[in-house]
Design a protein around this motif. Sequence first.
Motif, mmCIF file in Angstrom:
data_model
loop_
_atom_site.group_PDB
_atom_site.id
_atom_site.type_symbol
_atom_site.label_atom_id
_atom_site.label_comp_id
_atom_site.label_asym_id
_atom_site.label_seq_id
_atom_site.Cartn_x
_atom_site.Cartn_y
_atom_site.Cartn_z
ATOM 1 N N VAL A 32 0.846 -1.201 0.000
ATOM 2 C CA VAL A 32 0.000 0.000 0.000
ATOM 3 C C VAL A 32 0.878 1.247 0.000
ATOM 4 O O VAL A 32 0.677 2.172 -0.793
ATOM 5 C CB VAL A 32 -0.971 -0.009 1.200
ATOM 6 N N TYR A 33 1.884 1.273 0.888
ATOM 7 C CA TYR A 33 2.761 2.445 0.958
ATOM 8 C C TYR A 33 3.653 2.578 -0.268
ATOM 9 O O TYR A 33 4.196 3.648 -0.524
ATOM 10 C CB TYR A 33 3.589 2.427 2.237
ATOM 11 N N GLY A 34 3.799 1.537 -1.048
ATOM 12 C CA GLY A 34 4.603 1.606 -2.267
ATOM 13 C C GLY A 34 3.897 2.256 -3.439
ATOM 14 O O GLY A 34 4.533 2.576 -4.446
ATOM 15 N N ILE A 35 2.592 2.477 -3.338
ATOM 16 C CA ILE A 35 1.842 3.037 -4.459
ATOM 17 C C ILE A 35 2.261 4.472 -4.749
ATOM 18 O O ILE A 35 2.492 4.841 -5.898
ATOM 19 C CB ILE A 35 0.318 2.965 -4.206
ATOM 20 N N VAL A 36 2.355 5.313 -3.733
ATOM 21 C CA VAL A 36 2.643 6.738 -3.950
ATOM 22 C C VAL A 36 3.983 6.938 -4.664
ATOM 23 O O VAL A 36 4.031 7.616 -5.694
ATOM 24 C CB VAL A 36 2.557 7.536 -2.633
ATOM 25 N N PRO A 37 5.083 6.345 -4.179
ATOM 26 C CA PRO A 37 6.339 6.563 -4.901
ATOM 27 C C PRO A 37 6.348 5.958 -6.305
ATOM 28 O O PRO A 37 7.042 6.442 -7.191
ATOM 29 C CB PRO A 37 7.411 5.915 -4.025
ATOM 30 N N ALA A 38 5.564 4.902 -6.508
ATOM 31 C CA ALA A 38 5.523 4.257 -7.816
ATOM 32 C C ALA A 38 4.691 5.035 -8.834
ATOM 33 O O ALA A 38 4.783 4.777 -10.032
ATOM 34 C CB ALA A 38 4.978 2.835 -7.687
ATOM 35 N N HIS A 39 3.887 5.992 -8.360
ATOM 36 C CA HIS A 39 3.003 6.740 -9.267
ATOM 37 C C HIS A 39 3.094 8.245 -9.008
ATOM 38 O O HIS A 39 2.141 8.887 -8.566
ATOM 39 C CB HIS A 39 1.568 6.232 -9.123
ATOM 40 N N PRO A 40 4.260 8.831 -9.342
ATOM 41 C CA PRO A 40 4.424 10.271 -9.142
ATOM 42 C C PRO A 40 3.549 11.103 -10.082
ATOM 43 O O PRO A 40 3.381 12.306 -9.865
ATOM 44 C CB PRO A 40 5.919 10.503 -9.412
ATOM 45 N N GLU A 41 2.986 10.465 -11.109
ATOM 46 C CA GLU A 41 2.133 11.186 -12.047
ATOM 47 C C GLU A 41 0.794 11.589 -11.422
ATOM 48 O O GLU A 41 0.079 12.435 -11.959
ATOM 49 C CB GLU A 41 1.877 10.334 -13.308
ATOM 50 N N VAL A 42 0.452 11.002 -10.282
ATOM 51 C CA VAL A 42 -0.809 11.308 -9.613
ATOM 52 C C VAL A 42 -0.608 12.512 -8.692
ATOM 53 O O VAL A 42 0.358 12.569 -7.932
ATOM 54 C CB VAL A 42 -1.313 10.098 -8.793
ATOM 55 N N ASP A 43 -1.514 13.468 -8.783
ATOM 56 C CA ASP A 43 -1.502 14.599 -7.850
ATOM 57 C C ASP A 43 -2.257 14.133 -6.610
ATOM 58 O O ASP A 43 -3.490 14.201 -6.547
ATOM 59 C CB ASP A 43 -2.167 15.822 -8.477
ATOM 60 N N TRP A 44 -1.525 13.615 -5.612
ATOM 61 C CA TRP A 44 -2.132 12.990 -4.442
ATOM 62 C C TRP A 44 -2.923 13.987 -3.610
ATOM 63 O O TRP A 44 -3.978 13.644 -3.070
ATOM 64 C CB TRP A 44 -1.066 12.272 -3.617
ATOM 65 N N GLU A 45 -2.458 15.214 -3.510
ATOM 66 C CA GLU A 45 -3.202 16.214 -2.725
ATOM 67 C C GLU A 45 -4.526 16.544 -3.411
ATOM 68 O O GLU A 45 -5.551 16.695 -2.762
ATOM 69 C CB GLU A 45 -2.361 17.468 -2.496
ATOM 70 N N GLN A 46 -4.512 16.637 -4.733
ATOM 71 C CA GLN A 46 -5.753 16.879 -5.471
ATOM 72 C C GLN A 46 -6.713 15.703 -5.288
ATOM 73 O O GLN A 46 -7.906 15.898 -5.072
ATOM 74 C CB GLN A 46 -5.469 17.090 -6.955
ATOM 75 N N LEU A 47 -6.181 14.496 -5.353
ATOM 76 C CA LEU A 47 -7.016 13.307 -5.170
ATOM 77 C C LEU A 47 -7.651 13.308 -3.785
ATOM 78 O O LEU A 47 -8.830 12.992 -3.633
ATOM 79 C CB LEU A 47 -6.182 12.041 -5.375
ATOM 80 N N ARG A 48 -6.885 13.686 -2.774
ATOM 81 C CA ARG A 48 -7.411 13.722 -1.399
ATOM 82 C C ARG A 48 -8.465 14.808 -1.217
ATOM 83 O O ARG A 48 -9.278 14.724 -0.303
ATOM 84 C CB ARG A 48 -6.258 13.923 -0.417
#
Length: 174
Positions: free
Chosen positions: A136-152
């Motif tokens: 689960v914690y490996g998803i964020v570093p593996a997908h830098p193309e996602v704007d995680w703050e926008q998603l949240r």
Amino acid sequence: MPTSAISGGAAAGRIADALGAPNPAAYGERGLVTAFVVRRFVDCGLLVDLSANPDGTLHHPDQVAEVCRREDLADLVAADTPLGPEQAAARFRVRRADFDHMVRPGWVRSPQSIEVRFGTSRAGAVDVALYTMASVYGIVPAHPEVDWEQLRAVEKSRRSPLAALRPAPSPAPA
């Protein structure tokens, strides 16, 4: 073997004891270290399963003791701690639907599922996928193309930016 093998539950208890966080003895209470973690240790070669039973594992107590002496034991247990989809979504601080969109293209895979029953009837049973905390914690570093703050920040009832992701291709038949 001069010593009797111990069950996966007993191995989990010994690992929890080594971490200074003994698993609760009360029925129905969940401990820090579970059989899921022990099975993951088998999968990565830290423990050997001496049983042919698919519903449980047996382990050599000396091998379990060796694992308990590892300096990185706490990190290993944390990495293999199981999370359900709701828990995984909460770790990301995203909606459950957003996490489901991460599962569909194969960003995270479930190595195991558990049957959860509602009431006493099997008619109310459902399988719940479990994911390792490390995956689960490996998803964020593996997908830098996602704007995680926008998603949240996506509001409830709004379409997920991840909804357009395509499912992972099915493996070819053997």
